[in-house]
Motif scaffolding. Structure first.
Motif, PDB file in Angstrom:
ATOM      1  N   VAL A 237       0.858  -1.191   0.000  1.00 24.29           N
ATOM      2  CA  VAL A 237       0.000   0.000   0.000  1.00 24.29           C
ATOM      3  C   VAL A 237       0.892   1.239   0.000  1.00 24.29           C
ATOM      4  O   VAL A 237       1.823   1.340   0.809  1.00 24.29           O
ATOM      5  N   VAL A 238       0.607   2.173  -0.905  1.00 23.47           N
ATOM      6  CA  VAL A 238       1.489   3.330  -1.059  1.00 23.47           C
ATOM      7  C   VAL A 238       0.730   4.630  -0.800  1.00 23.47           C
ATOM      8  O   VAL A 238      -0.488   4.693  -0.907  1.00 23.47           O
ATOM      9  N   ASP A 239       1.502   5.677  -0.477  1.00 28.53           N
ATOM     10  CA  ASP A 239       0.955   7.020  -0.341  1.00 28.53           C
ATOM     11  C   ASP A 239       1.925   7.981  -1.021  1.00 28.53           C
ATOM     12  O   ASP A 239       3.148   7.809  -0.935  1.00 28.53           O
ATOM     13  N   GLY A 240       1.368   8.968  -1.695  1.00 30.01           N
ATOM     14  CA  GLY A 240       2.204   9.919  -2.421  1.00 30.01           C
ATOM     15  C   GLY A 240       2.292   9.610  -3.894  1.00 30.01           C
ATOM     16  O   GLY A 240       2.879  10.380  -4.656  1.00 30.01           O
ATOM     17  N   VAL A 241       1.743   8.495  -4.319  1.00 26.29           N
ATOM     18  CA  VAL A 241       1.746   8.084  -5.726  1.00 26.29           C
ATOM     19  C   VAL A 241       0.300   8.103  -6.217  1.00 26.29           C
ATOM     20  O   VAL A 241      -0.587   7.517  -5.584  1.00 26.29           O
ATOM     21  N   SER A 242       0.051   8.761  -7.332  1.00 25.14           N
ATOM     22  CA  SER A 242      -1.313   8.842  -7.855  1.00 25.14           C
ATOM     23  C   SER A 242      -1.744   7.490  -8.404  1.00 25.14           C
ATOM     24  O   SER A 242      -0.920   6.607  -8.681  1.00 25.14           O
ATOM     25  N   ASP A 243      -3.063   7.338  -8.581  1.00 21.33           N
ATOM     26  CA  ASP A 243      -3.584   6.093  -9.150  1.00 21.33           C
ATOM     27  C   ASP A 243      -3.011   5.836 -10.538  1.00 21.33           C
ATOM     28  O   ASP A 243      -2.698   4.691 -10.896  1.00 21.33           O
ATOM     29  N   GLU A 244      -2.861   6.907 -11.326  1.00 22.86           N
ATOM     30  CA  GLU A 244      -2.317   6.756 -12.672  1.00 22.86           C
ATOM     31  C   GLU A 244      -0.864   6.298 -12.630  1.00 22.86           C
ATOM     32  O   GLU A 244      -0.442   5.421 -13.390  1.00 22.86           O
ATOM     33  N   GLN A 245      -0.076   6.898 -11.717  1.00 24.52           N
ATOM     34  CA  GLN A 245       1.317   6.494 -11.571  1.00 24.52           C
ATOM     35  C   GLN A 245       1.421   5.035 -11.127  1.00 24.52           C
ATOM     36  O   GLN A 245       2.230   4.267 -11.635  1.00 24.52           O
ATOM     37  N   TRP A 246       0.580   4.673 -10.160  1.00 25.25           N
ATOM     38  CA  TRP A 246       0.643   3.308  -9.619  1.00 25.25           C
ATOM     39  C   TRP A 246       0.281   2.285 -10.694  1.00 25.25           C
ATOM     40  O   TRP A 246       0.904   1.227 -10.775  1.00 25.25           O
ATOM     41  N   LYS A 247      -0.691   2.625 -11.508  1.00 26.76           N
ATOM     42  CA  LYS A 247      -1.073   1.720 -12.592  1.00 26.76           C
ATOM     43  C   LYS A 247       0.071   1.583 -13.595  1.00 26.76           C
ATOM     44  O   LYS A 247       0.340   0.485 -14.105  1.00 26.76           O
ATOM     45  N   ALA A 248       0.758   2.680 -13.864  1.00 23.02           N
ATOM     46  CA  ALA A 248       1.869   2.634 -14.819  1.00 23.02           C
ATOM     47  C   ALA A 248       3.075   1.893 -14.261  1.00 23.02           C
ATOM     48  O   ALA A 248       3.843   1.275 -15.016  1.00 23.02           O
TER      49      ALA A 248
END
Length: 343
Positions: free
Chosen positions: A22-33
């Motif tokens: 689980v991350v914080d500071g990373v957007s959903d778009e970034q995490w998907k990429a």
């Protein structure tokens, strides 16, 4: 609290990698990429094995650094702590890129930061341990419920087969006096026995744990009531209308109340028909179990409460912000209703 740009919580699987990350500071778009969860990923996964704190000025210069996916943000100063329960590593907390002026060649995270994150890791260890205990308790509850339903099915079908055996014996006694009638009775016995066997097979196939998290309350109730309808002489029906997902505690409480009320109705009331409904009413959700059995006198509710489990049902309802009402009279059946907010 530590003014970090990025944070993560990793929970290990049984293969040396991460089951959850689980991350914080990373957007959903970034995490998907970025792509799939890290597996055996450099210093992150190493912390699941070494279980020692790490405070680094530049994580990219660490020999265990294996590089990031191209879409991953750049991480520099790094602070990581294991989450431990005794010698067992339950997970790890990671922080990166502290928002401050870094000393030349040094890490922005300080010893005080490490101590503070250590306190948070201790709280996380308690939370993860409690989550594990809850899951184990849930699994035991499911196993107990499966066993209870299996016993009910066994008892119901055994009684039917016992009756069929007696009928067959009676038919045998008619063979000499009335062969035609005996033959008809035996054909009926064979038909009923085949039906009983089919019902048992179908019920066993459908018998499965009450997977509230996977199936939801409506589907779980419908499946269990279908099994009970096949296992008992009484007709058991279910209707669910317009109910959305409820908090897990409310769904579990409603399921347990329904099971207790159904057990009472099918075992003790002598009902021919038991009807279960789940529907919206105003801003709440209502579970209603109605039977046409013998009923009881509400004035003896204290005695009946001990016998019918009404105390535990009321406790379950009130424990989730709801309320339980019971309406009954001798010879007029019983209605048990549980209402909770939401849904």
């Amino acid at each position: 609290m530590l003014d970090a740009q990025y944070a993560a919580l990793g929970v290990p699987d049984d293969h040396g990698g991460f089951a959850q990350f689980v991350v914080d500071g990373v957007s959903d778009e970034q995490w998907k990429a970025i792509g799939p969860l890290p597996r055996q990923h450099g210093i992150l996964a190493a912390m699941l094995h070494d279980a020692t704190p790490e405070r680094l000025a530049d994580v990219r210069k660490d020999p265990r650094f294996g590089g990031w996916p191209s879409a991953h943000p750049d991480l520099v100063d790094f602070l990581g702590l294991p989450i431990r329960d005794g010698d067992e590593v339950l997970g790890a907390l990671f922080l990166a890129n502290k928002n401050c002026e870094k000393p030349a060649g040094g890490c922005g995270f300080t010893a005080d930061d490490e101590e503070l994150l250590g306190i948070l890791a201790q709280h996380a260890a308690i939370a993860l341990t409690n989550a594990r205990l809850y899951e184990r308790s849930r699994e035991l509850t499911i196993a107990e419920e499966r066993s209870r339903l299996a016993h009910e099915l066994h008892d119901a079908v055994s009684q039917k087969l016992f009756s069929l055996r007696l009928t067959a014996q009676a038919a045998t006694a008619l063979v000499d006096r009335d062969p035609a009638r005996a033959k008809g009775e035996l054909h009926q016995v064979a038909t009923l026995a085949a039906e009983a066997a089919d019902e048992l097979r179908a019920a066993v196939v459908e018998l499965r744990p009450a997977a509230l998290e996977e199936d939801g309350l409506v589907a779980t109730l419908r499946t269990q009531i279908q099994v009970l309808d096949r296992a008992h002489g009484a007709r058991v029906t279910f209707t669910g209308r317009g109910v959305k997902a409820l908090p897990a505690a409310q769904e579990e409480a409603m399921l347990r109340v329904a099971q207790e009320a159904l057990h009472n109705a099918l075992r003790h009331s002598g009902a021919d028909h038991v009807d279960v409904t789940l529907h919206r009413r105003g801003s709440g959700t209502v579970l209603r179990i109605t039977d046409d059995g013998g009923g009881f006198d509400p004035r003896t509710v204290r005695r009946a409460g001990r016998h019918l489990g009404l105390v535990s049902m009321r406790d379950r309802a009130s424990g989730t912000g709801g309320r339980l009402t019971v309406r009954s009279a001798p010879g007029e059946g019983t209605t048990i209703e549980m209402e909770v907010p939401g849904g």
